[in-house]
Write an enzyme that holds these catalytic residues in place. Structure first.
Site, PDB file in Angstrom:
ATOM      1  N   GLU A 326       3.336   1.468   0.443  1.00 37.44           N
ATOM      2  CA  GLU A 326       2.121   1.921   1.118  1.00 37.44           C
ATOM      3  C   GLU A 326       2.227   1.917   2.632  1.00 37.44           C
ATOM      4  O   GLU A 326       1.423   2.560   3.324  1.00 37.44           O
ATOM      5  CB  GLU A 326       0.906   1.102   0.678  1.00 37.44           C
ATOM      6  CG  GLU A 326       1.030  -0.382   0.853  1.00 37.44           C
ATOM      7  CD  GLU A 326       1.489  -1.076  -0.419  1.00 37.44           C
ATOM      8  OE1 GLU A 326       0.995  -2.181  -0.687  1.00 37.44           O
ATOM      9  OE2 GLU A 326       2.356  -0.522  -1.145  1.00 37.44           O
ATOM     10  N   SER A 327       3.213   1.222   3.181  1.00 37.84           N
ATOM     11  CA  SER A 327       3.420   1.238   4.635  1.00 37.84           C
ATOM     12  C   SER A 327       3.854   2.608   5.132  1.00 37.84           C
ATOM     13  O   SER A 327       3.832   2.870   6.338  1.00 37.84           O
ATOM     14  CB  SER A 327       4.447   0.182   5.026  1.00 37.84           C
ATOM     15  OG  SER A 327       5.677   0.405   4.359  1.00 37.84           O
TER      16      SER A 327
END
Length: 519
Positions: A326-327
């Protein structure tokens, strides 16, 4: 105004009391550690800055002394609006002790609120969070009694006959961001970072709020010498640049000072890979890995799902699907522990708000998430339990919108001991805390919303596999060697439905050798 170059101590001295203060980063990635450290030192010496509203998205901390732990002092922060508190546990403790005002919103929502703030829009309209604790019909993301008296930051609206949540934009007065290099004009590059996180969106939100942007870097280089494709933050968005006094304040993450395989500068060999030992967590990861589909786009959550990447490498199937983080990372091998948020040898690196655009729009084919509590209706809690406040992080965005969802965790906690071998599982000591309860303390995943969306959901433990149905949980599999009545059914508050196709889990999961998944 031309960018100015100052020390971390000078930057800390410029932050006044009572302002909205934003912090960028994913755990230790792109986090301005030295500036945060100097802010803490100033507060301990002078009592200032105080009464800050702290705004953050991801988990910025190492659960010890670094990251947002520096700001976890009573009086220093009055209000917090964030997504994941888990790696800055001292902040969570202030919330649980009712000493600060605290809101917890989905990580994608927090990222997108930076963009709505930058664009002078009133807020973010989305269905992310419906039916969970952030829904104003539940608690509106308010995390303690102190916050119940504060303003509502999320509203329920109807658009074209459908329910939506509207989250209010948050102006930013001061922000701190970490990058790699600054040139003499203040342009900031990210070529040695393992992720870009929400850096650009945060800088834009602060600048367009009339605020002040501080960026901490490793070095300053001559104007015009940076590759424009590696510049993430244009100099016109930067007010002050801090050159770190020591590179230890510029680690790629709190687990690794520097690995060129994280930043994509070099492709690193996997020859040193060591398979994880066979235990309950690996058994769960193995069963989960059996669900991986060719050509699928996948997210692995924190906790037990982190082991799925290791199993995939061991089984030689990593190239069959695309793992995402998700980064903002696509491809490679997602890391765990204090390097969570990084991926070894990623194929692509985009900004975190853009990744959540992809997630929220249903781009994930499969998502594997951990769980702290589950109830007989199928709801899951990871955000607040047993006096702890990890927060939801990206969990709500990911679990609500993935095409297929798999929860992975042990059946019990606090002392569970097992013996695994010869194709069987034996419970040696049962955990003191059962994960499946009558009702979760907080709904982070709404089974009702999933059923309404026709989302397939599976719950994988070391001893049992369940599926979500409109009538609750259905027991589909049990581990060889397990007494189904004593080790599963009697430990649940409500007996689940038994699948007409009930069968034993694959014995290969419980043998200490490769499973042969590549075949």
């Amino acid at each position: 105004m031309a960018v100015k170059f100052i020390t971390a101590k000078e930057a800390a001295s410029m932050v006044p009391n009572g302002v909205n203060f934003g912090s960028n980063g994913f755990m230790g990635t792109a986090f301005a550690e030295e500036i945060a450290m100097e802010l803490e030192q100033r507060f301990l010496e002078t009592g200032e800055p105080n009464q800050l509203t702290l705004v953050f998205c991801a988990a910025q901390g190492d659960n010890d002394k670094r990251g947002l732990q520096h700001l976890a002092h009573e009086g220093m922060v009055r209000r917090m609006i964030g997504a994941h508190y888990g790696m800055a546990r001292k902040l969570g403790e202030l919330v649980v002790q009712n000493k600060v005002v605290a809101y917890d919103f989905p990580q994608g929502v927090m990222c997108h609120l930076l963009r709505t703030t930058a664009a002078h829009q009133p807020g973010e309209l989305t269905q992310v969070g419906l039916g969970t604790f952030v829904d104003p019909r539940v608690s509106g993301g308010k995390m303690n009694d102190m916050t119940k008296k504060e303003e509502d930051l999320v509203q329920l609206l109807q658009v074209n006959g459908e329910d939506y949540l509207f989250y209010k934009s948050i102006p930013l007065d001061y922000v701190i961001i970490g990058g790699t290099y600054a040139d003499e004009n203040g342009n900031i590059s990210f070529e040695r970072e393992g992720s870009k996180a929400e850096a650009l969106a945060m800088a834009q939100a602060c600048r367009n709020s009339g605020g002040t942007v501080f960026v901490q870097v490793q070095k300053v280089v001559k104007a015009g010498s940076l590759d424009p494709q590696k510049v993430e933050i244009p100099g016109v968005l930067v007010d002050y640049v801090v050159v770190a006094s020591d590179l230890k304040y510029c680690a790629q993450n709190f687990g690794t000072e520097y690995n060129p395989g994280f930043s994509g500068e070099h492709r690193m060999s996997l020859s040193e890979f060591t398979p994880a030992p066979l235990n309950s967590k690996k058994a769960i990861a193995r069963r989960a890995a059996m669900e991986l589909e060719n050509d699928s786009t996948v997210n692995l959550g924190i906790g037990v799902p982190e082991f799925i990447s290791s199993v995939a490498v061991e089984e030689g199937i990593s190239d069959k699907f695309t793992l995402t983080v998700e980064s903002g990372l696509f491809g490679g091998n997602p890391q765990s522990g204090h390097d969570f948020g990084e991926s070894l040898n990623p194929e692509s690196m985009i900004a975190m708000p853009s990744m959540f655009d992809f997630y929220d729009g249903g781009g994930l084919d499969q998502a594997f998430a951990g769980f702290a509590q589950g109830d007989t209706a199928g709801n899951v809690n990871v955000s607040k339990f047993s006096g702890r406040l990890p927060g939801c992080g990206g969990f709500i965005d990911i679990t609500q919108n993935a095409k297929k969802l798999y929860f992975c965790g042990t059946f019990s906690a606090a002392g569970l001991k097992t013996e695994i071998g010869d194709g069987k599982l034996k419970i040696v000591t049962e955990g003191k805390s059962m994960k499946f309860c009558e009702q979760v303390e907080q709904i982070t995943f709404s089974a009702k919303t999933a059923i309404a969306n026709n989302q397939p959901v599976m719950y994988i433990t070391e001893r049992a596999v369940f599926r979500l149905t409109k009538d609750g949980l259905m027991l589909c599999e049990a581990a060889p060697g397990i007494d189904v009545e004593n080790d599963i059914l009697s430990l649940m508050p409500v007996r689940p439905i038994i699948s007409p196709d009930f069968h034993l889990m694959d014995a290969r999961i419980f043998i200490d050798e490769k499973m042969g998944l590549s075949e």
